[in-house]
Design a protein around this motif. Structure first.
Motif, PDB file in Angstrom:
ATOM      1  N   ALA A 132       0.836  -1.210   0.000  1.00  0.00           N
ATOM      2  CA  ALA A 132       0.000   0.000   0.000  1.00  0.00           C
ATOM      3  C   ALA A 132       0.868   1.256   0.000  1.00  0.00           C
ATOM      4  CB  ALA A 132      -0.944  -0.010   1.204  1.00  0.00           C
ATOM      5  N   THR A 133       1.931   1.257   0.782  1.00  0.00           N
ATOM      6  CA  THR A 133       2.840   2.407   0.839  1.00  0.00           C
ATOM      7  C   THR A 133       3.503   2.634  -0.521  1.00  0.00           C
ATOM      8  OG1 THR A 133       3.275   2.088   3.193  1.00  0.00           O
ATOM      9  CG2 THR A 133       4.924   3.326   1.950  1.00  0.00           C
ATOM     10  N   ALA A 134       4.013   1.568  -1.108  1.00  0.00           N
ATOM     11  CA  ALA A 134       4.710   1.687  -2.394  1.00  0.00           C
ATOM     12  C   ALA A 134       3.759   2.121  -3.505  1.00  0.00           C
ATOM     13  CB  ALA A 134       5.375   0.360  -2.746  1.00  0.00           C
ATOM     14  N   LEU A 135       2.572   1.512  -3.557  1.00  0.00           N
ATOM     15  CA  LEU A 135       1.629   1.820  -4.626  1.00  0.00           C
ATOM     16  C   LEU A 135       1.023   3.211  -4.503  1.00  0.00           C
ATOM     17  CD1 LEU A 135      -0.103  -1.672  -4.922  1.00  0.00           C
ATOM     18  CD2 LEU A 135       1.413  -0.583  -6.614  1.00  0.00           C
ATOM     19  N   ALA A 136       0.988   3.763  -3.292  1.00  0.00           N
ATOM     20  CA  ALA A 136       0.495   5.130  -3.114  1.00  0.00           C
ATOM     21  C   ALA A 136       1.423   6.122  -3.818  1.00  0.00           C
ATOM     22  CB  ALA A 136       0.376   5.467  -1.627  1.00  0.00           C
ATOM     23  N   LYS A 137       2.712   5.827  -3.827  1.00  0.00           N
ATOM     24  CA  LYS A 137       3.694   6.726  -4.446  1.00  0.00           C
ATOM     25  C   LYS A 137       3.995   6.329  -5.893  1.00  0.00           C
ATOM     26  CE  LYS A 137       7.560   9.464  -3.727  1.00  0.00           C
ATOM     27  NZ  LYS A 137       7.700  10.721  -3.197  1.00  0.00           N
TER      28      LYS A 137
ATOM     29  N   GLU B 231      19.307  -6.104   4.742  1.00  0.00           N
ATOM     30  CA  GLU B 231      20.335  -5.100   4.445  1.00  0.00           C
ATOM     31  C   GLU B 231      21.619  -5.450   5.197  1.00  0.00           C
ATOM     32  OE1 GLU B 231      20.018  -1.985   2.607  1.00  0.00           O
ATOM     33  OE2 GLU B 231      18.163  -2.864   1.840  1.00  0.00           O
ATOM     34  N   SER B 232      22.715  -4.827   4.816  1.00  0.00           N
ATOM     35  CA  SER B 232      24.006  -5.114   5.461  1.00  0.00           C
ATOM     36  C   SER B 232      23.994  -4.793   6.954  1.00  0.00           C
ATOM     37  CB  SER B 232      25.134  -4.368   4.750  1.00  0.00           C
ATOM     38  OG  SER B 232      24.893  -2.984   4.772  1.00  0.00           O
ATOM     39  N   ASP B 233      23.076  -3.903   7.401  1.00  0.00           N
ATOM     40  CA  ASP B 233      22.979  -3.574   8.830  1.00  0.00           C
ATOM     41  C   ASP B 233      21.981  -4.472   9.572  1.00  0.00           C
ATOM     42  OD1 ASP B 233      20.488  -2.646   8.052  1.00  0.00           O
ATOM     43  OD2 ASP B 233      20.803  -0.589   8.726  1.00  0.00           O
ATOM     44  N   GLY B 234      21.414  -5.472   8.847  1.00  0.00           N
ATOM     45  CA  GLY B 234      20.487  -6.409   9.472  1.00  0.00           C
ATOM     46  C   GLY B 234      19.015  -6.055   9.326  1.00  0.00           C
ATOM     47  N   THR B 235      18.700  -4.914   8.714  1.00  0.00           N
ATOM     48  CA  THR B 235      17.314  -4.471   8.557  1.00  0.00           C
ATOM     49  C   THR B 235      16.593  -5.316   7.500  1.00  0.00           C
ATOM     50  OG1 THR B 235      17.924  -2.188   9.090  1.00  0.00           O
ATOM     51  CG2 THR B 235      15.831  -2.498   7.944  1.00  0.00           C
ATOM     52  N   PRO B 236      15.408  -5.847   7.841  1.00  0.00           N
ATOM     53  CA  PRO B 236      14.628  -6.569   6.837  1.00  0.00           C
ATOM     54  C   PRO B 236      13.925  -5.582   5.900  1.00  0.00           C
ATOM     55  CG  PRO B 236      13.451  -6.532   8.917  1.00  0.00           C
ATOM     56  CD  PRO B 236      14.771  -5.853   9.153  1.00  0.00           C
ATOM     57  N   VAL B 237      13.907  -5.916   4.608  1.00  0.00           N
ATOM     58  CA  VAL B 237      13.361  -5.012   3.596  1.00  0.00           C
ATOM     59  C   VAL B 237      12.514  -5.792   2.607  1.00  0.00           C
ATOM     60  CG1 VAL B 237      14.010  -3.493   1.666  1.00  0.00           C
ATOM     61  CG2 VAL B 237      15.299  -3.405   3.789  1.00  0.00           C
ATOM     62  N   TYR B 238      11.340  -5.231   2.269  1.00  0.00           N
ATOM     63  CA  TYR B 238      10.548  -5.747   1.158  1.00  0.00           C
ATOM     64  C   TYR B 238      11.037  -5.046  -0.105  1.00  0.00           C
ATOM     65  CZ  TYR B 238       7.024  -7.223   4.622  1.00  0.00           C
ATOM     66  OH  TYR B 238       6.360  -7.804   5.681  1.00  0.00           O
ATOM     67  N   GLU B 239      11.304  -5.804  -1.156  1.00  0.00           N
ATOM     68  CA  GLU B 239      11.631  -5.223  -2.454  1.00  0.00           C
ATOM     69  C   GLU B 239      10.469  -5.523  -3.383  1.00  0.00           C
ATOM     70  OE1 GLU B 239      15.385  -6.314  -4.095  1.00  0.00           O
ATOM     71  OE2 GLU B 239      16.465  -5.723  -2.305  1.00  0.00           O
TER      72      GLU B 239
ATOM     73  N   ILE C  69      10.970  -1.137   0.843  1.00  0.00           N
ATOM     74  CA  ILE C  69      10.238  -0.698   2.030  1.00  0.00           C
ATOM     75  C   ILE C  69      10.885  -1.328   3.251  1.00  0.00           C
ATOM     76  CG2 ILE C  69       8.009  -0.670   3.221  1.00  0.00           C
ATOM     77  CD1 ILE C  69       7.786   0.820   0.629  1.00  0.00           C
ATOM     78  N   ASP C  70      11.273  -0.495   4.219  1.00  0.00           N
ATOM     79  CA  ASP C  70      11.822  -0.973   5.481  1.00  0.00           C
ATOM     80  C   ASP C  70      10.722  -1.750   6.204  1.00  0.00           C
ATOM     81  OD1 ASP C  70      12.419  -0.994   8.361  1.00  0.00           O
ATOM     82  OD2 ASP C  70      14.028   0.423   7.907  1.00  0.00           O
ATOM     83  N   ALA C  71      10.948  -3.012   6.495  1.00  0.00           N
ATOM     84  CA  ALA C  71       9.931  -3.863   7.118  1.00  0.00           C
ATOM     85  C   ALA C  71       9.762  -3.589   8.615  1.00  0.00           C
ATOM     86  CB  ALA C  71      10.262  -5.339   6.890  1.00  0.00           C
ATOM     87  N   VAL C  72      10.594  -2.718   9.171  1.00  0.00           N
ATOM     88  CA  VAL C  72      10.453  -2.324  10.576  1.00  0.00           C
ATOM     89  C   VAL C  72       9.668  -1.025  10.678  1.00  0.00           C
ATOM     90  CG1 VAL C  72      11.682  -1.693  12.696  1.00  0.00           C
ATOM     91  CG2 VAL C  72      12.587  -3.510  11.223  1.00  0.00           C
ATOM     92  N   THR C  73      10.034  -0.030   9.873  1.00  0.00           N
ATOM     93  CA  THR C  73       9.397   1.293   9.959  1.00  0.00           C
ATOM     94  C   THR C  73       8.269   1.498   8.960  1.00  0.00           C
ATOM     95  OG1 THR C  73      10.873   2.355   8.355  1.00  0.00           O
ATOM     96  CG2 THR C  73      11.606   2.299  10.677  1.00  0.00           C
ATOM     97  N   GLY C  74       8.257   0.737   7.868  1.00  0.00           N
ATOM     98  CA  GLY C  74       7.243   0.913   6.830  1.00  0.00           C
ATOM     99  C   GLY C  74       7.540   2.042   5.860  1.00  0.00           C
ATOM    100  N   LYS C  75       8.725   2.621   5.949  1.00  0.00           N
ATOM    101  CA  LYS C  75       9.079   3.760   5.084  1.00  0.00           C
ATOM    102  C   LYS C  75       9.799   3.290   3.821  1.00  0.00           C
ATOM    103  CE  LYS C  75       9.241   7.026   8.784  1.00  0.00           C
ATOM    104  NZ  LYS C  75       9.868   8.111   9.453  1.00  0.00           N
ATOM    105  N   ILE C  76       9.610   4.054   2.751  1.00  0.00           N
ATOM    106  CA  ILE C  76      10.353   3.818   1.517  1.00  0.00           C
ATOM    107  C   ILE C  76      11.790   4.242   1.766  1.00  0.00           C
ATOM    108  CG2 ILE C  76      10.664   4.525  -0.895  1.00  0.00           C
ATOM    109  CD1 ILE C  76       7.610   4.925  -1.027  1.00  0.00           C
ATOM    110  N   ILE C  77      12.734   3.334   1.513  1.00  0.00           N
ATOM    111  CA  ILE C  77      14.134   3.672   1.771  1.00  0.00           C
ATOM    112  C   ILE C  77      14.964   3.767   0.493  1.00  0.00           C
ATOM    113  CG2 ILE C  77      14.194   2.814   4.134  1.00  0.00           C
ATOM    114  CD1 ILE C  77      15.495   0.243   3.068  1.00  0.00           C
ATOM    115  N   GLU C  78      14.437   3.215  -0.622  1.00  0.00           N
ATOM    116  CA  GLU C  78      15.192   3.287  -1.867  1.00  0.00           C
ATOM    117  C   GLU C  78      14.249   3.039  -3.022  1.00  0.00           C
ATOM    118  OE1 GLU C  78      18.418   0.268  -3.514  1.00  0.00           O
ATOM    119  OE2 GLU C  78      19.269   1.531  -1.925  1.00  0.00           O
TER     120      GLU C  78
END
Length: 169
Positions: free
Chosen positions: A108-113, A126-134, A149-158
């Motif tokens: 939903a976050t990705a498709l809104a943008k 990620e290399s720092d251990g963060t789980p990410v949806y691609e 999308i950062d799977a912890v915060t829900g924010k678009i990171i790249e």
């Protein structure tokens, strides 16, 4: 070695013909591939030519000799490795133990943008251990975006615009 040589030749021809004179300049594919395989020995499964923040990059998916799948981003002009992520299976504990955001919320976050159709979902660490949806999203105009999308915060990171791909996901 033949697979690698054929891939490099095909990629060089393909990127030269698809990016064109008006688009960003790609190059250093061989340098990128050699650097990535030096760090993660294995087999290149796919290569994508992408634009991230206006800069051309190559993204290589490598099945490592260690059995892990690595996604390596490389500066297409200089051949310098920029970022590495480990791709994991859906439901992998390394992902689920840290994720707080559902796949549906990430979509939903990705498709809104970036409106369109989600055609592929990958799970990465990620290399720092963060789980990410691609999420690979194809817009109605045919442009394809890879939205992380950062799977912890829900924010678009790249966000990257995919311009060309060789190999199947």
């Amino acid at each position: 070695m033949f697979r690698y040589a054929a891939l490099v030749v095909a990629l060089g021809i393909a990127t030269a013909t698809t990016v064109g004179a008006a688009g960003p300049r790609f190059g250093s594919l061989e340098k990128c591939t050699m650097a990535a395989l030096s760090k993660y020995p294995g087999t290149v499964l796919t290569m994508e030519a992408e634009i991230e923040n206006g800069k051309p990059i190559y993204e290589l998916d490598i099945l490592g000799k260690d059995g892990k799948e690595w996604e390596v981003e490389c500066d297409a002009k200089t051949g310098k490795l920029l970022e590495t992520e480990e791709e994991v299976a859906e439901g992998a504990e390394a992902f689920t133990s840290k994720a707080k955001v559902s796949l549906e919320d990430a979509k939903a976050t990705a498709l809104a943008k970036y409106p369109g159709e989600v055609v592929e979902v990958e799970y990465s660490i990620e290399s720092d251990g963060t789980p990410v949806y691609e999420l690979d999203i194809v817009a109605k105009n045919g442009r394809e975006w890879e939205v992380e999308i950062d799977a912890v915060t829900g924010k678009i990171i790249e966000v990257e615009e995919e311009t060309f791909q060789i190999g199947k996901e």
